[in-house]
Design a protein around this motif. Structure first.
Motif, PDB file in Angstrom:
ATOM      1  N   LEU A 258      74.985  44.554  -8.706  1.00 48.68           N
ATOM      2  CA  LEU A 258      76.018  44.430  -7.677  1.00 48.68           C
ATOM      3  C   LEU A 258      75.774  45.317  -6.465  1.00 48.68           C
ATOM      4  O   LEU A 258      76.354  45.076  -5.401  1.00 48.68           O
ATOM      5  N   LEU A 259      74.944  46.346  -6.621  1.00 51.51           N
ATOM      6  CA  LEU A 259      74.624  47.215  -5.488  1.00 51.51           C
ATOM      7  C   LEU A 259      73.197  46.957  -5.024  1.00 51.51           C
ATOM      8  O   LEU A 259      72.288  46.829  -5.853  1.00 51.51           O
ATOM      9  N   PRO A 260      72.974  46.908  -3.720  1.00 49.05           N
ATOM     10  CA  PRO A 260      71.619  46.664  -3.220  1.00 49.05           C
ATOM     11  C   PRO A 260      70.719  47.862  -3.478  1.00 49.05           C
ATOM     12  O   PRO A 260      71.155  49.014  -3.413  1.00 49.05           O
ATOM     13  N   ARG A 261      69.463  47.603  -3.768  1.00 53.01           N
ATOM     14  CA  ARG A 261      68.500  48.673  -3.946  1.00 53.01           C
ATOM     15  C   ARG A 261      68.022  49.131  -2.581  1.00 53.01           C
ATOM     16  O   ARG A 261      67.831  48.327  -1.672  1.00 53.01           O
ATOM     17  N   ARG A 269      70.085  56.819   2.857  1.00 51.48           N
ATOM     18  CA  ARG A 269      70.986  56.119   1.945  1.00 51.48           C
ATOM     19  C   ARG A 269      72.209  55.630   2.686  1.00 51.48           C
ATOM     20  O   ARG A 269      72.694  56.288   3.606  1.00 51.48           O
ATOM     21  N   PRO A 270      72.804  54.483   2.278  1.00 53.64           N
ATOM     22  CA  PRO A 270      74.047  54.033   2.893  1.00 53.64           C
ATOM     23  C   PRO A 270      75.190  54.968   2.535  1.00 53.64           C
ATOM     24  O   PRO A 270      75.136  55.680   1.539  1.00 53.64           O
ATOM     25  N   LEU A 333      71.932  55.182 -10.637  1.00 51.40           N
ATOM     26  CA  LEU A 333      71.695  53.748 -10.805  1.00 51.40           C
ATOM     27  C   LEU A 333      70.240  53.454 -11.134  1.00 51.40           C
ATOM     28  O   LEU A 333      69.860  52.304 -11.305  1.00 51.40           O
ATOM     29  N   GLY A 334      69.399  54.498 -11.168  1.00 50.82           N
ATOM     30  CA  GLY A 334      68.006  54.312 -11.518  1.00 50.82           C
ATOM     31  C   GLY A 334      67.229  53.530 -10.486  1.00 50.82           C
ATOM     32  O   GLY A 334      66.423  52.673 -10.816  1.00 50.82           O
TER      33      GLY A 334
END
Length: 368
Positions: A258-261, A269-270, A333-334
């Motif tokens: 669900l989160l963009p890499r 980072r965003p 999130l790895g």
């Protein structure tokens, strides 16, 4: 209002309380004030619905106010204004996750009662020995029936409580149909976007900033968790018709992608959430009971291993900037190893932080 007690509606900006107000307005029953308690963590779709429905009420002569809980005594730093910041500051999760009561009393009922205590029609009513009528939007479903039976045992004697939806025998489906028939969009279920009772399909509808806050919240609390995995407590296997899910919403976010890499480990980072890159120093005004002054200092850590979340608790520190918080969340999130070693700026009010030896033992080091 001179010949009757004042009437207040507790509005949660969800389906039930909205339908209650719509129907009462249609029937011509009096509503003198509608109060919405803003926790600062409703879903983005809920915040979009609030001004729309307040305008609808204003067109019909129904007054409304938005109230907020004002924290004053802080045990941990940084200071907070909303419930999400409260969880992040105290490195914990909502009480419902641990089997406690809901957050409603502190963050919803208390600020509404505080506002009402200063409202002149309520003061006149109480001085005359009367009770203010409070409208509550519990429907006739089984779940709300449980909430109703719990609520009637905790009623404030200053109020005469009324539950119109239960009087009418309305279900949630009836409420949705009533809102739609009034030409209004049906609002989403009202709750914090990180509530432990949120369903998997609701998580799928959350925005990216909301998902990032969930990741950071679970990561911040993880070193102190013993009997639960995260906001969803324990995994659900999917038996007897239930939807399978892990005990941690972060795991669900990772599984569903669900989160963009990020494009690369060195790219910026965003933003994780809206926050200032600097923190003001609060001061105590004599006799006000506000928080004491404190010196906030910053330090920089560097490492290539997994970020040691336990050190946030040990050093009583937090990410100094949104970029630092996003970097920590990304590690959880790895999304890639920190190569070359990543630098993260942290802030603290602890007199003895940073503990350089503990950082070294965790695979990181303090460099400034």
């Amino acid at each position: 209002m001179a010949d009757r007690p004042p009437v207040i509606a507790a509005w949660g900006a969800g389906v039930d309380s909205t339908a209650m107000i719509v129907e009462l307005a249609e029937r011509g029953e009096p509503i003198d004030m509608v109060l919405f308690a803003d926790l600062g963590a409703e879903k983005s779709n809920t915040y979009a619905f609030i001004p729309l429905f307040r305008a609808w009420m204003a067109e019909r002569g129904i007054a409304s106010e938005i109230v907020r809980y004002q924290p004053r005594n802080f045990k941990h730093w940084p200071p907070y204004a909303g419930i999400a910041e409260n969880m992040l500051t105290n490195a914990t999760l909502p009480s419902v996750v641990f089997g406690g009561g809901s957050c409603s009393q502190k963050w919803k009922a208390a600020p509404q009662d505080a506002w009402t205590a200063k409202w002149e029609p309520a003061r006149r009513c109480w001085n005359a020995g009367g009770r203010v009528v409070k409208l509550i939007g519990y429907d006739a479903s089984g779940r709300d029936t449980q909430r109703y039976h719990h609520a009637i045992g905790c009623e404030d004697p200053r109020y005469a409580y009324r539950y119109p939806l239960r009087e009418w025998g309305w279900s949630r489906a009836d409420c949705e149909a009533r809102i739609a028939s009034a030409g209004l969009p049906v609002p989403p279920k009202s709750s914090c976007f990180f509530c432990g009772s949120i369903k998997p399909d609701e998580v799928l509808e959350l925005s990216i900033p909301e998902l990032r806050v969930i990741v950071l919240m679970e990561a911040r609390a993880k070193p102190r968790l013993r009997n639960v995995d995260g906001l969803w407590r324990k995994p659900v296997l999917g038996r007897r018709g239930s939807t399978p899910r892990p005990g941690s919403i972060t795991e669900f976010i990772r599984e569903r992608g669900l989160l963009p890499r990020p494009r690369s480990t060195t790219s910026s980072r965003p933003r994780l959430w809206r926050c200032s890159t600097s923190i003001a120093r609060p001061t105590r005004s004599k006799g006000t009971g506000s928080m004491p002054s404190a010196v906030i200092k910053q330090f920089v850590v560097e490492g290539a291993a997994d970020f040691p979340l336990a050190m946030l608790t040990a050093d009583e520190c937090w990410p100094a900037r949104a970029a630092d918080a996003a970097a920590i969340a990304a590690l959880q999130l790895g999304v890639g190893a920190a190569t070359p070693p990543r630098k993260i700026i942290l802030a603290t009010v602890s007199k003895y932080a940073p503990n350089r030896q503990r950082w070294i033992a965790a695979g990181w080091r303090v460099i400034a």
